[in-house]
Design a protein around this motif. Structure first.
Motif, PDB file in Angstrom:
ATOM      1  N   PRO A 156      53.080   6.964  12.092  1.00  0.00           N
ATOM      2  CA  PRO A 156      53.548   8.327  11.825  1.00  0.00           C
ATOM      3  C   PRO A 156      54.181   8.415  10.444  1.00  0.00           C
ATOM      4  CG  PRO A 156      54.356   7.533  13.946  1.00  0.00           C
ATOM      5  CD  PRO A 156      53.707   6.379  13.264  1.00  0.00           C
ATOM      6  N   GLY A 157      53.867   9.483   9.765  1.00  0.00           N
ATOM      7  CA  GLY A 157      54.412   9.674   8.425  1.00  0.00           C
ATOM      8  C   GLY A 157      55.171  10.985   8.345  1.00  0.00           C
ATOM      9  N   ALA A 158      55.730  11.225   7.210  1.00  0.00           N
ATOM     10  CA  ALA A 158      56.476  12.464   7.007  1.00  0.00           C
ATOM     11  C   ALA A 158      55.514  13.649   7.023  1.00  0.00           C
ATOM     12  CB  ALA A 158      57.221  12.405   5.681  1.00  0.00           C
ATOM     13  N   ASP A 159      55.940  14.720   7.641  1.00  0.00           N
ATOM     14  CA  ASP A 159      55.091  15.899   7.730  1.00  0.00           C
ATOM     15  C   ASP A 159      55.560  17.005   6.794  1.00  0.00           C
ATOM     16  OD1 ASP A 159      57.410  16.488   9.048  1.00  0.00           O
ATOM     17  OD2 ASP A 159      56.457  17.370  10.805  1.00  0.00           O
ATOM     18  N   ALA A 160      56.393  16.664   5.833  1.00  0.00           N
ATOM     19  CA  ALA A 160      56.927  17.668   4.912  1.00  0.00           C
ATOM     20  C   ALA A 160      55.817  18.308   4.090  1.00  0.00           C
ATOM     21  CB  ALA A 160      57.968  17.034   3.995  1.00  0.00           C
ATOM     22  N   VAL A 161      54.823  17.532   3.690  1.00  0.00           N
ATOM     23  CA  VAL A 161      53.723  18.068   2.887  1.00  0.00           C
ATOM     24  C   VAL A 161      52.934  19.091   3.698  1.00  0.00           C
ATOM     25  CG1 VAL A 161      51.575  17.478   1.712  1.00  0.00           C
ATOM     26  CG2 VAL A 161      53.552  15.996   1.493  1.00  0.00           C
ATOM     27  N   MET A 162      52.659  18.761   4.945  1.00  0.00           N
ATOM     28  CA  MET A 162      51.887  19.685   5.785  1.00  0.00           C
ATOM     29  C   MET A 162      52.639  20.997   5.997  1.00  0.00           C
ATOM     30  SD  MET A 162      49.944  17.484   8.666  1.00  0.00           S
ATOM     31  CE  MET A 162      50.912  16.008   8.878  1.00  0.00           C
ATOM     32  N   HIS A 163      53.934  20.910   6.283  1.00  0.00           N
ATOM     33  CA  HIS A 163      54.704  22.123   6.531  1.00  0.00           C
ATOM     34  C   HIS A 163      54.886  22.940   5.254  1.00  0.00           C
ATOM     35  CE1 HIS A 163      55.637  21.540  10.720  1.00  0.00           C
ATOM     36  NE2 HIS A 163      55.974  20.276  10.487  1.00  0.00           N
ATOM     37  N   ALA A 164      55.063  22.280   4.146  1.00  0.00           N
ATOM     38  CA  ALA A 164      55.262  23.003   2.889  1.00  0.00           C
ATOM     39  C   ALA A 164      54.003  23.736   2.452  1.00  0.00           C
ATOM     40  CB  ALA A 164      55.709  22.034   1.796  1.00  0.00           C
ATOM     41  N   THR A 165      52.853  23.119   2.630  1.00  0.00           N
ATOM     42  CA  THR A 165      51.621  23.744   2.167  1.00  0.00           C
ATOM     43  C   THR A 165      51.075  24.792   3.139  1.00  0.00           C
ATOM     44  OG1 THR A 165      50.261  22.004   3.140  1.00  0.00           O
ATOM     45  CG2 THR A 165      50.954  21.720   0.851  1.00  0.00           C
ATOM     46  N   GLN A 166      51.457  24.714   4.405  1.00  0.00           N
ATOM     47  CA  GLN A 166      50.897  25.636   5.391  1.00  0.00           C
ATOM     48  C   GLN A 166      51.295  27.083   5.107  1.00  0.00           C
ATOM     49  OE1 GLN A 166      48.638  24.896   7.634  1.00  0.00           O
ATOM     50  NE2 GLN A 166      48.529  26.995   8.320  1.00  0.00           N
ATOM     51  N   GLY A 167      52.561  27.315   4.847  1.00  0.00           N
ATOM     52  CA  GLY A 167      53.016  28.682   4.580  1.00  0.00           C
ATOM     53  C   GLY A 167      52.411  29.247   3.308  1.00  0.00           C
ATOM     54  N   GLU A 205      43.080  10.209   9.319  1.00  0.00           N
ATOM     55  CA  GLU A 205      43.849  10.807   8.227  1.00  0.00           C
ATOM     56  C   GLU A 205      44.196  12.248   8.580  1.00  0.00           C
ATOM     57  OE1 GLU A 205      44.928   9.268   5.610  1.00  0.00           O
ATOM     58  OE2 GLU A 205      43.810   7.399   5.877  1.00  0.00           O
ATOM     59  N   PRO A 206      45.419  12.516   9.001  1.00  0.00           N
ATOM     60  CA  PRO A 206      45.788  13.887   9.393  1.00  0.00           C
ATOM     61  C   PRO A 206      45.685  14.890   8.249  1.00  0.00           C
ATOM     62  CG  PRO A 206      47.496  12.324  10.036  1.00  0.00           C
ATOM     63  CD  PRO A 206      46.497  11.582   9.231  1.00  0.00           C
ATOM     64  N   LEU A 207      46.003  14.475   7.027  1.00  0.00           N
ATOM     65  CA  LEU A 207      45.922  15.417   5.906  1.00  0.00           C
ATOM     66  C   LEU A 207      44.480  15.830   5.625  1.00  0.00           C
ATOM     67  CD1 LEU A 207      48.590  14.049   3.420  1.00  0.00           C
ATOM     68  CD2 LEU A 207      48.682  16.118   4.800  1.00  0.00           C
ATOM     69  N   ASP A 208      43.541  14.908   5.779  1.00  0.00           N
ATOM     70  CA  ASP A 208      42.129  15.251   5.604  1.00  0.00           C
ATOM     71  C   ASP A 208      41.664  16.212   6.684  1.00  0.00           C
ATOM     72  OD1 ASP A 208      42.034  13.649   3.392  1.00  0.00           O
ATOM     73  OD2 ASP A 208      41.091  11.946   4.437  1.00  0.00           O
ATOM     74  N   GLU A 209      42.116  15.981   7.909  1.00  0.00           N
ATOM     75  CA  GLU A 209      41.742  16.872   9.009  1.00  0.00           C
ATOM     76  C   GLU A 209      42.343  18.258   8.803  1.00  0.00           C
ATOM     77  OE1 GLU A 209      39.566  15.979  11.283  1.00  0.00           O
ATOM     78  OE2 GLU A 209      39.476  13.955  10.487  1.00  0.00           O
ATOM     79  N   LEU A 210      43.585  18.312   8.333  1.00  0.00           N
ATOM     80  CA  LEU A 210      44.216  19.600   8.063  1.00  0.00           C
ATOM     81  C   LEU A 210      43.500  20.337   6.942  1.00  0.00           C
ATOM     82  CD1 LEU A 210      46.559  21.506   8.738  1.00  0.00           C
ATOM     83  CD2 LEU A 210      47.882  20.324   6.991  1.00  0.00           C
ATOM     84  N   LEU A 211      43.101  19.615   5.911  1.00  0.00           N
ATOM     85  CA  LEU A 211      42.355  20.224   4.809  1.00  0.00           C
ATOM     86  C   LEU A 211      41.036  20.811   5.315  1.00  0.00           C
ATOM     87  CD1 LEU A 211      42.003  20.748   1.757  1.00  0.00           C
ATOM     88  CD2 LEU A 211      40.884  18.523   1.643  1.00  0.00           C
ATOM     89  N   GLU A 212      40.358  20.088   6.189  1.00  0.00           N
ATOM     90  CA  GLU A 212      39.101  20.589   6.752  1.00  0.00           C
ATOM     91  C   GLU A 212      39.322  21.862   7.562  1.00  0.00           C
ATOM     92  OE1 GLU A 212      35.604  19.092   9.787  1.00  0.00           O
ATOM     93  OE2 GLU A 212      37.035  17.633   9.005  1.00  0.00           O
ATOM     94  N   ILE A 213      40.371  21.884   8.362  1.00  0.00           N
ATOM     95  CA  ILE A 213      40.677  23.079   9.161  1.00  0.00           C
ATOM     96  C   ILE A 213      41.011  24.256   8.252  1.00  0.00           C
ATOM     97  CG2 ILE A 213      42.358  24.062  10.761  1.00  0.00           C
ATOM     98  CD1 ILE A 213      42.406  21.314  12.131  1.00  0.00           C
ATOM     99  N   LYS A 214      41.771  24.000   7.191  1.00  0.00           N
ATOM    100  CA  LYS A 214      42.121  25.072   6.258  1.00  0.00           C
ATOM    101  C   LYS A 214      40.883  25.609   5.541  1.00  0.00           C
ATOM    102  CE  LYS A 214      46.875  23.799   5.213  1.00  0.00           C
ATOM    103  NZ  LYS A 214      47.807  23.343   4.171  1.00  0.00           N
ATOM    104  N   MET A 215      39.969  24.732   5.173  1.00  0.00           N
ATOM    105  CA  MET A 215      38.741  25.181   4.512  1.00  0.00           C
ATOM    106  C   MET A 215      37.898  26.052   5.437  1.00  0.00           C
ATOM    107  SD  MET A 215      38.867  24.239   1.435  1.00  0.00           S
ATOM    108  CE  MET A 215      37.206  24.543   0.924  1.00  0.00           C
ATOM    109  N   HIS A 216      37.818  25.668   6.699  1.00  0.00           N
ATOM    110  CA  HIS A 216      37.064  26.481   7.654  1.00  0.00           C
ATOM    111  C   HIS A 216      37.729  27.838   7.879  1.00  0.00           C
ATOM    112  CE1 HIS A 216      34.096  23.500   8.537  1.00  0.00           C
ATOM    113  NE2 HIS A 216      34.993  22.615   8.931  1.00  0.00           N
ATOM    114  N   PHE A 217      39.052  27.845   7.927  1.00  0.00           N
ATOM    115  CA  PHE A 217      39.766  29.112   8.082  1.00  0.00           C
ATOM    116  C   PHE A 217      39.523  30.012   6.874  1.00  0.00           C
ATOM    117  CE2 PHE A 217      43.607  31.692   7.481  1.00  0.00           C
ATOM    118  CZ  PHE A 217      43.558  32.421   8.653  1.00  0.00           C
ATOM    119  N   LEU A 218      39.547  29.425   5.686  1.00  0.00           N
ATOM    120  CA  LEU A 218      39.270  30.181   4.472  1.00  0.00           C
ATOM    121  C   LEU A 218      37.846  30.729   4.482  1.00  0.00           C
ATOM    122  CD1 LEU A 218      40.515  30.978   1.737  1.00  0.00           C
ATOM    123  CD2 LEU A 218      39.546  28.882   0.810  1.00  0.00           C
TER     124      LEU A 218
END
Length: 112
Positions: A88-99, A35-48
Motif C-alpha cells: 500500500p502506498g500513499a493515496d495523496a496523488v490520487m485524491h489531489a488529481t481526482q477533484g 499499478e493502481p495509478l495506471d488503472e485510475l488513469l485508464e478509468i479517467k480516460m474512459h470517462f473523458l
C-alpha cells in the motif's frame, strides 16, 4: 509408537503446507505488479471519452457505460488472480488529481 507416527504424519503435513505456501508466494512474485495509478488513469480516460463523445453519438453512451462497468468489475479479478499485489502506498496523488480532473472535464464538456 503411535504417538511418534502421529507426530511424523503431522510434520509431513506441515511440510506440505509450507511447500504449497512457498510455491504460491513464488508464483505471486513472478507476476507483474498491479499499478493502481495506471488503472485510475485508464478509468479517467474512459470517462473523458464518454463525456466528450456523448453529445456526438448519444446512442453509444449506454453500451459504452455498460462495458466500462463490466471492466471495473473485472479489475478485482485482475488484482487477485493475474497481477501481483503491491505494498500500500500513499493515496495523496490520487485524491489531489481526482477533484481537478473532474472540474476540468466539466469545463471541457461544457465548452465542447
Amino acid at each position: 509408537l503411535g504417538e511418534v507416527e502421529g507426530g511424523l504424519l503431522q510434520s509431513e503435513e506441515d511440510a506440505k503446507t509450507q511447500d504449497i505456501e512457498l510455491r504460491r508466494s513464488l508464483e505471486q512474485v513472478a507476476r507483474k505488479p498491479f499499478e493502481p495509478l495506471d488503472e485510475l488513469l485508464e478509468i479517467k480516460m474512459h470517462f473523458l471519452f464518454v463525456a466528450m463523445f456523448a453529445p456526438i453519438m448519444p446512442f453509444g453512451l449506454l453500451p459504452t457505460l455498460a462495458a466500462r462497468l463490466l471492466e471495473v468489475r473485472f479489475k478485482a479479478t485482475k488484482l487477485f488472480f493475474v497481477r501481483r499485489r503491491g505494498w500500500p502506498g500513499a493515496d495523496a496523488v490520487m485524491h489531489a488529481t481526482q477533484g481537478i480532473f473532474a472540474q476540468m472535464v466539466v469545463v471541457m464538456a461544457t465548452v465542447w
